[in-house]
Design an enzyme around this catalytic site. Structure first.
Site, PDB file in Angstrom:
ATOM      1  N   TYR A   1       6.307  -0.300   3.099  1.00 60.18           N
ATOM      2  CA  TYR A   1       4.861   0.645   2.888  1.00 60.18           C
ATOM      3  C   TYR A   1       4.890   1.565   2.903  1.00 60.18           C
ATOM      4  O   TYR A   1       5.155   2.466   3.731  1.00 60.18           O
ATOM      5  CB  TYR A   1       3.435  -0.235   3.644  1.00 60.18           C
ATOM      6  CG  TYR A   1       3.490  -2.227   3.903  1.00 60.18           C
ATOM      7  CD1 TYR A   1       3.999  -2.981   2.878  1.00 60.18           C
ATOM      8  CD2 TYR A   1       2.973  -2.350   5.022  1.00 60.18           C
ATOM      9  CE1 TYR A   1       3.882  -4.318   2.705  1.00 60.18           C
ATOM     10  CE2 TYR A   1       3.225  -3.855   4.874  1.00 60.18           C
ATOM     11  CZ  TYR A   1       4.050  -5.049   4.103  1.00 60.18           C
ATOM     12  OH  TYR A   1       3.763  -5.687   4.442  1.00 60.18           O
TER      13      TYR A   1
ATOM     14  N   GLY B   1      -7.573 -13.909  -0.405  1.00 57.10           N
ATOM     15  CA  GLY B   1      -6.615 -13.756  -1.088  1.00 57.10           C
ATOM     16  C   GLY B   1      -6.846 -12.921  -2.021  1.00 57.10           C
ATOM     17  O   GLY B   1      -7.471 -12.051  -3.044  1.00 57.10           O
ATOM     18  N   ARG B   2      -5.935 -11.363  -1.533  1.00 62.90           N
ATOM     19  CA  ARG B   2      -6.171  -9.866  -1.436  1.00 62.90           C
ATOM     20  C   ARG B   2      -7.340  -9.607  -2.180  1.00 62.90           C
ATOM     21  O   ARG B   2      -7.996  -8.617  -3.291  1.00 62.90           O
ATOM     22  CB  ARG B   2      -5.374 -10.079  -3.386  1.00 62.90           C
ATOM     23  CG  ARG B   2      -4.189 -11.016  -2.993  1.00 62.90           C
ATOM     24  CD  ARG B   2      -2.764 -10.619  -4.058  1.00 62.90           C
ATOM     25  NE  ARG B   2      -1.490 -11.664  -4.308  1.00 62.90           N
ATOM     26  CZ  ARG B   2      -0.778 -11.134  -2.984  1.00 62.90           C
ATOM     27  NH1 ARG B   2      -0.627 -10.144  -2.327  1.00 62.90           N
ATOM     28  NH2 ARG B   2       0.102 -12.239  -3.363  1.00 62.90           N
TER      29      ARG B   2
END
Length: 324
Positions: A54, A204-205
């Site tokens: 990340y 869900g993002r």
């Protein structure tokens, strides 16, 4: 906040996914991100989830700086295996033992800690036997650098083979009201072996929050612009799913995000979702999910409103990196 157990590791019932603070979901604000991490810990949260990729690498530095001075109250999880260069370019999936050791040492340095509480293999390297990768991870436990081991997006067979080498505390896999595949393929094995489950992207993002209504809602550097579920006809069909969930949330007197998280918490005491956010406002909303009570009737209705396979489109543009 109530606690739950991943294998033998005790953590808060909800964790905090830190990925979006540094990459993938548009521009971040480090100051607000650090404030969000501290607000999470102040609220009784313990599980912070990051990964070396990340940023790349900058998210571990951000998290490490945020927890300096309060390490004892943190269950720190990070990952290796998605290898990237400093410039962000992609190298590949790497599960070789020598890389496992080097990646761990690098993460410890960036995080500024002497041990990692939960160390995941981020993606399964299909060119390296899982026994070799987990064997190297087990050596990190023996050296005191890591306390517990985890896998991410691993198949049931891979989990079994890994667990035979060293106890696996947790499996992290995408799971939400629009991604329910783990229920049939993974859950029985985890229950048999006593392994905890950490759903990533439990909202869900962000789609299940009901806040996203158009493809234009995404920043130019938001990776969802390249996700099949967020385009064209798939987007339209998935909005119908979100609207059904939103209607039930309204009846329950909670937000769609809180309902989505509460539905996962209700699946078992071994489940610890890690919704990601970089804003304190959204954090407070997400934490409210632990107070949402769902009856058997509510859960049955959710099964009808968001049945397995309801989401349109694949989870990623390239599903070849997923171990099945």
């Amino acid at each position: 906040m109530e606690t739950r157990t991943l294998g033998s590791l005790t953590v808060s019932a909800l964790g905090l996914g830190c990925m979006g603070m540094s990459e993938f979901y548009g521009q971040g604000d480090d100051r607000e991100s650090v404030a969000t991490i501290n607000a999470f810990l102040d609220a009784g949260g313990t599980l912070l989830d990051t990964a070396d990729m990340y940023g790349p690498f900058t998210n571990e530095q951000l998290v490490g700086g945020a927890i300096a001075g309060r390490r004892d109250g943190v269950v720190l999880a990070t990952k290796f295996g998605n290898e990237r260069r400093e410039d962000g370019s992609w190298v590949g999936i790497n599960g070789r033992p020598e890389y496992v050791r080097a990646a761990c040492d690098a993460s410890l340095q960036r995080l500024g800690v002497d041990h990692i509480d939960l160390y995941y293999q981020h993606r399964v390297d299909k060119t390296v036997p899982i026994e070799e990768t987990v064997g190297a991870m087990a050596e990190l436990v023996q050296a005191g650098k890591v306390k517990h081991l985890g896998l991410s997006e691993a198949s049931a067979d891979t989990v079994r083979r890994a667990h035979a080498v060293h106890p696996i505390a947790a499996l992290q896999t995408e799971y939400s009201l629009w991604e329910r595949e783990p229920e049939t393929k993974i859950f029985p094995v985890l229950a048999e072996l006593g392994i905890g489950f950490v759903p990533y992207s439990p909202l869900g993002r962000g789609f299940l929050t009901g806040q996203l209504r158009s493809e234009e809602d995404f920043a130019e550097d938001d990776f969802r612009r390249h996700s099949p579920r967020f385009h064209g006809e798939n987007f339209t069909r998935n909005l119908e799913l979100v609207d059904r969930v939103t209607g039930l949330a309204r009846e329950k007197g909670c937000t769609p995000a809180q309902l989505a998280l509460a539905s996962l918490l209700a699946q078992g005491e071994h489940i610890v979702p890690i919704p990601g956010t970089k804003k304190r406002e959204r954090l407070r909303e997400n934490l409210g999910a632990v107070d949402v009570e769902l009856s058997a009737g509510d859960l049955a209705l959710l099964d009808e409103l968001a049945p397995a396979g309801a989401a349109a489109g694949a989870r990623y543009p390239n599903m070849g990196t997923i171990d099945v």
